[in-house]
Design a protein around this motif. Structure first.
Motif, short mmCIF file in Angstrom:
data_model
loop_
_atom_site.label_atom_id
_atom_site.label_comp_id
_atom_site.label_asym_id
_atom_site.label_seq_id
_atom_site.Cartn_x
_atom_site.Cartn_y
_atom_site.Cartn_z
N THR A 218 6.24 -7.15 -6.70
CA THR A 218 6.62 -6.21 -6.58
C THR A 218 4.74 -5.21 -6.15
N GLY A 219 5.18 -4.35 -5.53
CA GLY A 219 3.55 -3.50 -5.62
C GLY A 219 2.85 -1.88 -6.48
N VAL A 220 2.05 -3.53 -7.52
CA VAL A 220 2.08 -1.96 -8.91
C VAL A 220 0.68 -2.37 -8.41
N PRO A 221 0.19 -0.99 -8.85
CA PRO A 221 0.86 0.97 -9.53
C PRO A 221 1.28 1.06 -8.24
N SER B 227 1.14 -1.37 0.14
CA SER B 227 0.42 -0.32 0.29
C SER B 227 1.19 1.54 -0.23
N TYR B 228 1.05 1.94 -0.57
CA TYR B 228 1.15 3.44 -1.21
C TYR B 228 1.00 4.66 -0.66
N SER B 229 1.13 5.16 0.20
CA SER B 229 -0.39 6.81 0.47
C SER B 229 0.71 7.79 0.64
N PRO B 230 0.62 8.84 -0.54
CA PRO B 230 -0.20 8.65 -1.97
C PRO B 230 0.46 8.54 -2.45
N SER B 231 -0.55 8.09 -3.55
CA SER B 231 -0.07 7.40 -5.06
C SER B 231 0.61 8.95 -6.05
N HIS B 232 -0.09 9.37 -5.55
CA HIS B 232 1.04 10.29 -6.15
C HIS B 232 1.07 11.15 -5.94
N TYR C 20 7.49 4.88 -8.86
CA TYR C 20 8.30 3.91 -8.00
C TYR C 20 7.52 3.06 -7.41
N TYR C 21 8.67 1.72 -7.21
CA TYR C 21 7.41 0.21 -6.91
C TYR C 21 8.50 -0.01 -5.84
N PHE C 22 7.65 -0.43 -4.55
CA PHE C 22 8.36 -1.63 -3.70
C PHE C 22 8.56 -3.11 -3.69
N ARG C 23 9.16 -3.55 -4.38
CA ARG C 23 9.52 -5.21 -3.95
C ARG C 23 10.09 -5.84 -2.75
N PHE C 24 9.38 -7.07 -2.67
CA PHE C 24 9.99 -7.73 -1.41
C PHE C 24 9.94 -9.16 -1.66
N LYS D 287 12.46 1.40 -10.16
CA LYS D 287 11.66 2.07 -11.02
C LYS D 287 10.71 1.13 -11.99
N THR D 288 11.48 -0.25 -11.51
CA THR D 288 10.94 -1.32 -12.76
C THR D 288 9.45 -1.75 -12.32
#
Length: 624
Positions: free
Chosen positions: A127-130, A30-35, A111-115, A65-66
């Motif tokens: 990877t958290g998309v979007p 989860s991203y806050s905010p997404s923009h 930008y993306y977070f990956r675990f 970034k991918t």
């Protein structure tokens, strides 16, 4: 990626997360905010959380970034990010927040977070998309390029996106903060703009170091503060080079025009005068003009110093000047500073000051006058003017040439000298009788008749005057020499008769000589002579100029008992015969002498004796 506990942050954007979960119910980010809209050069916090099945363990977490699941690059290992990215997450708390500092426009991306967990190899990475979309923006100031003084102007601090956090804007003019302009509005309003409001404007967000590029606000206004300066600033002397500079505050820059008095003399901010002269003296001003208006400077005085020139003398009254008048001479001189004036008659100093007055002018005041004008820069003389004083004749006198003794036959000149203006007319007088005119009176071959008192009269329109009389004393040799008889009584044998020599001469004759005719030697001297015997006698008179003899007179002595007769005649002609006849007649008649014809009685020895005198021949007859 390594997990680093972040220290407390100073000032960052706190980004709240909205959604962003994976399709798997038990895995997600989860991203806050997404923009995120972030300001260039600021630090950005990308907040996120993630979930995974609890039966697994986290092997690796990182941002990329991918969104490709095939081994995306770790930003912490990217040289462009490695020094700027800081992981703030906590795997236990399942927090995956990062801070990216000094963001640039190139950092704008998703930008993306990956675990990665210890699941089976095929599905252990997620990877958290979007992801989080980061837009990095710059600040830009919008303003009109040019405004006119008095207008209202609005400046806007703009960005390419709306900043995520509500910002407080700060404004700068010429790099100096406008503290009174800090507010949450991204606009700066300048009401009734002044020329002082012109400058380079930029904006910033409070709490951030980034300042927008400056934008020039150009305030146009008509000319003001127009003034003229002179170089050199000290004393200006003719021949110097002088520069006048017009200073004017205006926008756009004004065109400059120069005026001397009300006459246009040049244009341009600089007005130069090389080899300045006195004609350049005067009041100068410049006019500054642009499209918004015009303004004149105050006038400045160009005071050119120079030595005297145009020095001249005027005479009042300007007409004829007569002795006794009051006369004023004025010296006119052009110089700066004013000159000191000195007066000269010929080469003699006679006074000072611009005015030279002569009250009751005399003939002695006639002559050439000039004035000298002098100041610290030089001196100059005026041309000479002639003061011609008119006056009646005076000092009238007569001179005689030659000045010594004047002898008849000489040429004599009488000269009348007269001091007068205008020159006098000359008249000559002998006694009271007019005899000639002109300054010179000539007598050629002078004679005794010209002797007398002479004077001249000098006359002009202002008066007349006579000279003193001079005596013309003409010398001449004896003339008109004659013999006179002087005797008394009856002449008998042994008596004498006295002869007197008379002459006209100047000076009077003092030397007399007596001669008996036909004898060469003198028989006597002196003015009188006693004749003792019969014969013909004459005298000769002498002075220093010559001599002259008289006619001869005849002396006859008769011897007898009764009557002794002495007959004196001047000639031997008819007169002698006449006298003999008379004598014979007298003897025959025996009568007394005739009473007429100049006969007078004389007494000789008690008997009457008579003599006869006839005419200028001076013949004397004596009888007894």
């Amino acid at each position: 990626m390594s997990l680093i506990k972040a220290p407390p942050l100073p000032l960052v954007f706190l980004l709240m997360i909205h959604g962003g979960f994976s399709d798997d119910a038990d895995r997600g980010v989860s991203y806050s905010p997404s923009h995120i809209c972030a300001l260039k050069n600021s630090s950005v916090i990308m907040s996120c959380t993630y979930t995974y099945p609890t039966e697994y363990e986290i092997e690796k977490v990182f941002w990329t970034k991918t969104k490709d699941n095939e081994d995306p690059p770790d930003l912490s290992e990217d040289p462009e990010y490695s020094q700027r990215i800081q992981y703030l997450g906590d795997n236990k708390q399942k927090i995956c927040t990062i801070r990216l500092s000094h963001v640039t426009l190139k950092d704008s991306h998703e930008y993306y977070f990956r675990f990665i967990t210890n699941e089976c190899q095929c599905s252990r990475g997620y990877t958290g998309v979007p992801g989080v979309t980061l837009t990095v923006t710059d600040l830009q100031v919008e303003s009109p390029e040019r405004v006119t003084e008095g207008d209202s102007v609005r400046l806007t601090c703009k960005s390419s996106c709306t900043l995520t956090d509500r910002a407080t804007f700060i404004w700068y003019r010429n790099s100096q903060p406008l503290t009174e302009r800090r507010d949450r509005n991204n606009e700066l309003l300048l009401q009734s703009v002044r020329r002082e409001d012109a400058g380079r404007y930029s904006c910033a967000v409070h709490g951030h170091n980034h300042i927008s590029p400056a934008v020039q606000l150009n305030v146009t206004y008509p000319p003001k503060s127009v003034s003229v300066s002179i170089s050199p600033s000290g004393e200006i002397v003719s021949g110097d080079s002088v520069t006048l500079n017009c200073s004017s505050d205006s926008n756009p820059p004004a065109e400059i025009y120069w005026y001397k008095g009300g006459t246009f003399v040049g244009s341009g901010r600089i007005y130069r005068i090389s080899k300045i002269s006195s004609d350049d003296s005067g009041e100068y001003k410049c006019r500054s003009i642009n499209e918004h208006g015009e303004k004149y400077s105050d006038a400045v005085t160009l005071n050119v110093m120079y030595p005297p020139k145009s020095v001249s003398v005027s005479i009042s009254p300007s007409g004829e000047i007569v002795s006794g008048d009051s006369v004023t001479l004025s010296c006119s001189s052009d110089s700066n500073p004013p000159a000191e004036i000195s007066w000269f008659k010929g080469g003699t100093f006679v006074g000072s000051g611009r005015i030279h007055r002569i009250s009751k002018i005399r003939s002695d005041d006639s002559g050439e006058y000039k004035c000298r004008s002098i100041n610290e820069h030089g001196e100059k003389y005026s041309d000479a003017v002639t003061l011609n004083v008119m006056y009646p004749p005076k000092s009238v006198s007569v001179s005689i040439s030659p000045s010594g003794e004047i002898v008849s036959g000489d040429s004599v000149t009488l000269n009348c000298s007269s001091d007068s203006n205008p020159p006098a007319e000359i008249s000559w007088f002998k006694g009271g009788m007019f005899v000639g005119s002109g300054r010179i009176f000539n007598i050629s071959k002078i004679s005794s008749d010209d002797s007398g008192e002479y004077k001249c009269k000098a006359r002009n329109r202002h008066g007349e005057k006579y000279s003193d009389a001079v005596t013309l004393n003409v010398m001449y040799p004896p003339r008109n020499v004659s013999v006179l008889i002087n005797g008394s009584g009856e002449i008998v044998s042994g008596d004498s008769v006295t002869l007197i020599c008379s002459s006209d001469s100047n000076p009077p004759a003092l030397n007399f000589s007596w001669f008996k005719e036909n004898e060469s030697s003198a028989v006597g001297s002196g003015q009188s002579f006693s004749a003792l015997q019969s014969g013909r006698f004459y005298c000769q008179a002498h002075n220093q100029h010559g001599s002259q003899r008289s006619d001869a007179v005849t002396v006859t002595v008769h011897h007898g008992d009764g009557i002794n007769v002495i007959v004196i005649t001047a000639s031997s002609g008819g007169l002698f015969i006449f006298i003999i006849i008379i004598i014979i007649f007298i003897i025959a008649m025996g009568t007394p002498p005739l009473p007429r014809m100049g006969l007078g009685p004389r007494q000789v020895c008690g008997k009457p004796k008579h003599s006869l005198h006839m005419g200028s021949s001076e013949s004397w007859l004596s009888y007894a």
